[in-house]
Design a protein around this motif. Structure first.
Motif, PDB file in Angstrom:
ATOM      1  N   VAL A 179      -5.413   3.638  -3.466  1.00  0.00           N
ATOM      2  CA  VAL A 179      -5.337   2.354  -2.769  1.00  0.00           C
ATOM      3  C   VAL A 179      -6.351   2.287  -1.628  1.00  0.00           C
ATOM      4  N   ALA A 233       0.840  -1.213   0.000  1.00  0.00           N
ATOM      5  CA  ALA A 233       0.000   0.000   0.000  1.00  0.00           C
ATOM      6  C   ALA A 233       0.866   1.251   0.000  1.00  0.00           C
ATOM      7  N   ARG A 259       0.972   3.953  -3.024  1.00  0.00           N
ATOM      8  CA  ARG A 259       0.554   5.356  -2.780  1.00  0.00           C
ATOM      9  C   ARG A 259       1.669   6.321  -3.180  1.00  0.00           C
ATOM     10  N   LEU A 262      -6.778  -0.043   1.622  1.00  0.00           N
ATOM     11  CA  LEU A 262      -6.144  -1.097   2.424  1.00  0.00           C
ATOM     12  C   LEU A 262      -7.188  -1.623   3.396  1.00  0.00           C
TER      13      LEU A 262
END
Ligand code: NAP
Length: 268
Positions: free
Chosen positions: A27, A17, A21, A29
């Motif tokens: 993203v 993640a 990013r 998560l």
């Protein structure tokens, strides 16, 4: 920019993640909380092998969204194939990551091997782009089971021996381990061959020792789990190997003993 979902907010999930990013990707998560918006165009599955079934069942992704399984070992890919009808990709990584106080630390740079496993291949380009941003270099295999079996074969020796004896990977280079390593490899070869994975004894022993040397100071993930009183992933490594052996009418008593021994130690 694609919307990328990551299932499992642990060490690897957070590392992936963070890196996506940084590369300006959108993203989500996802941990254990209920999913809010299930609009990701791709889900990366970053739980432990024994958590995949429950985590994906709770996620319930739309059936055209590709799933990329990134956990260690084999077995969860078959569970997943029976659970959902989504396009499936399998991958594995040699990056290292550790959770620390809500953040993540990258403990080792590595690579990622992946490939298509089932269903539509239409998103192969997206899968490659995402994995190559997150865990570069990402290498695509036509037969993804080949790198996964190779990693399993190496893990099936390094992980249980280091966890059983509470030693760092480099300890396996000592003379005292060589007969046991060779015996474990000898036992594995017919199972690997029956799965279409051809290795010579010398080549596989050499690969195992090369990994032990390159990661000499490392604590294997199985030893780390044992020390933290967590369940290990032995079922997806030596367990999967023993189950395949049984189906093939082959005997793997040393791997079976390690599977039982590590399972008995687990979470105590
Ligand atoms: N860490 C590494 O360096 C590394 C390197 C290469 C490969 N791998 C492989 O990558 C996989 C993940 O390893 P990891 O070290 O990242 O493990 P981890 O830190 O334990 O992360 C797994 C995460 O999945 C979460 N999870 C479990 N069940 C879930 C569910 N039902 N729904 C949503 N999330 C759920 C866990 O949450 P809870 O904490 O609440 O259980 C945890 O945050 C393993 O197969 C491992 O072998 C790891």
């Amino acid at each position: 920019m694609a919307k990328i979902g990551i299932l499992g907010a642990g060490a690897i999930g957070r590392l992936v993640a963070q890196r996506l990013r940084k590369a300006d990707q959108e993203v989500t998560l996802k941990g254990r909380e209920p999913v809010q918006e299930n609009d990701a165009e791709l889900w990366l599955i970053c739980t432990k092998s024994y958590q995949v079934k429950e985590a994906v069942a709770a996620l319930s992704p739309p059936c055209d969204v590709p799933l990329v399984l990134l956990c260690n070992g084999l077995g969860p890919h078959q569970t997943l194939a029976g659970l959902v009808s989504n396009p499936l990709y399998l991958g594995t990584t040699t990056y290292g990551a550790r959770k620390s106080e809500g953040a993540v630390e990258m403990t080792g740079r590595g690579q990622c091997w992946y490939g298509h496993y089932r269903g539509s291949k239409a998103q192969l380009g997206l899968v490659h782009r995402v994995l190559n941003l997150a865990l570069p270099p990402a290498q695509c295999f036509d037969n993804v089971l080949a790198p996964l079996w190779r990693k399993l074969a190496i893990n099936a020796v390094i992980n249980p021996l280091t966890a059983r004896d509470k030693v760092a990977n480099g300890a396996l280079l000592a003379d005292t381990y060589q007969a046991e390593i060779t015996a474990l490899v000898t036992e594995m070869l017919p199972v690997l061959a029956a799965e279409g994975q051809a290795f010579t004894k010398e080549a596989l022993v050499a690969q195992i020792l090369a990994v032990a040397e390159a990661t000499a100071a490392n604590t294997s993930s199985m030893l780390a789990d044992r020390l933290a009183h967590r369940r290990t992933e032995i079922d997806a490594i030596n367990g999967y190997l023993c189950q395949k052996a049984q189906m093939q009418g082959l005997s793997t008593p040393r791997h079976l003993a390690l599977w039982q021994q590590i399972t008995a130690l687990g979470e105590h």
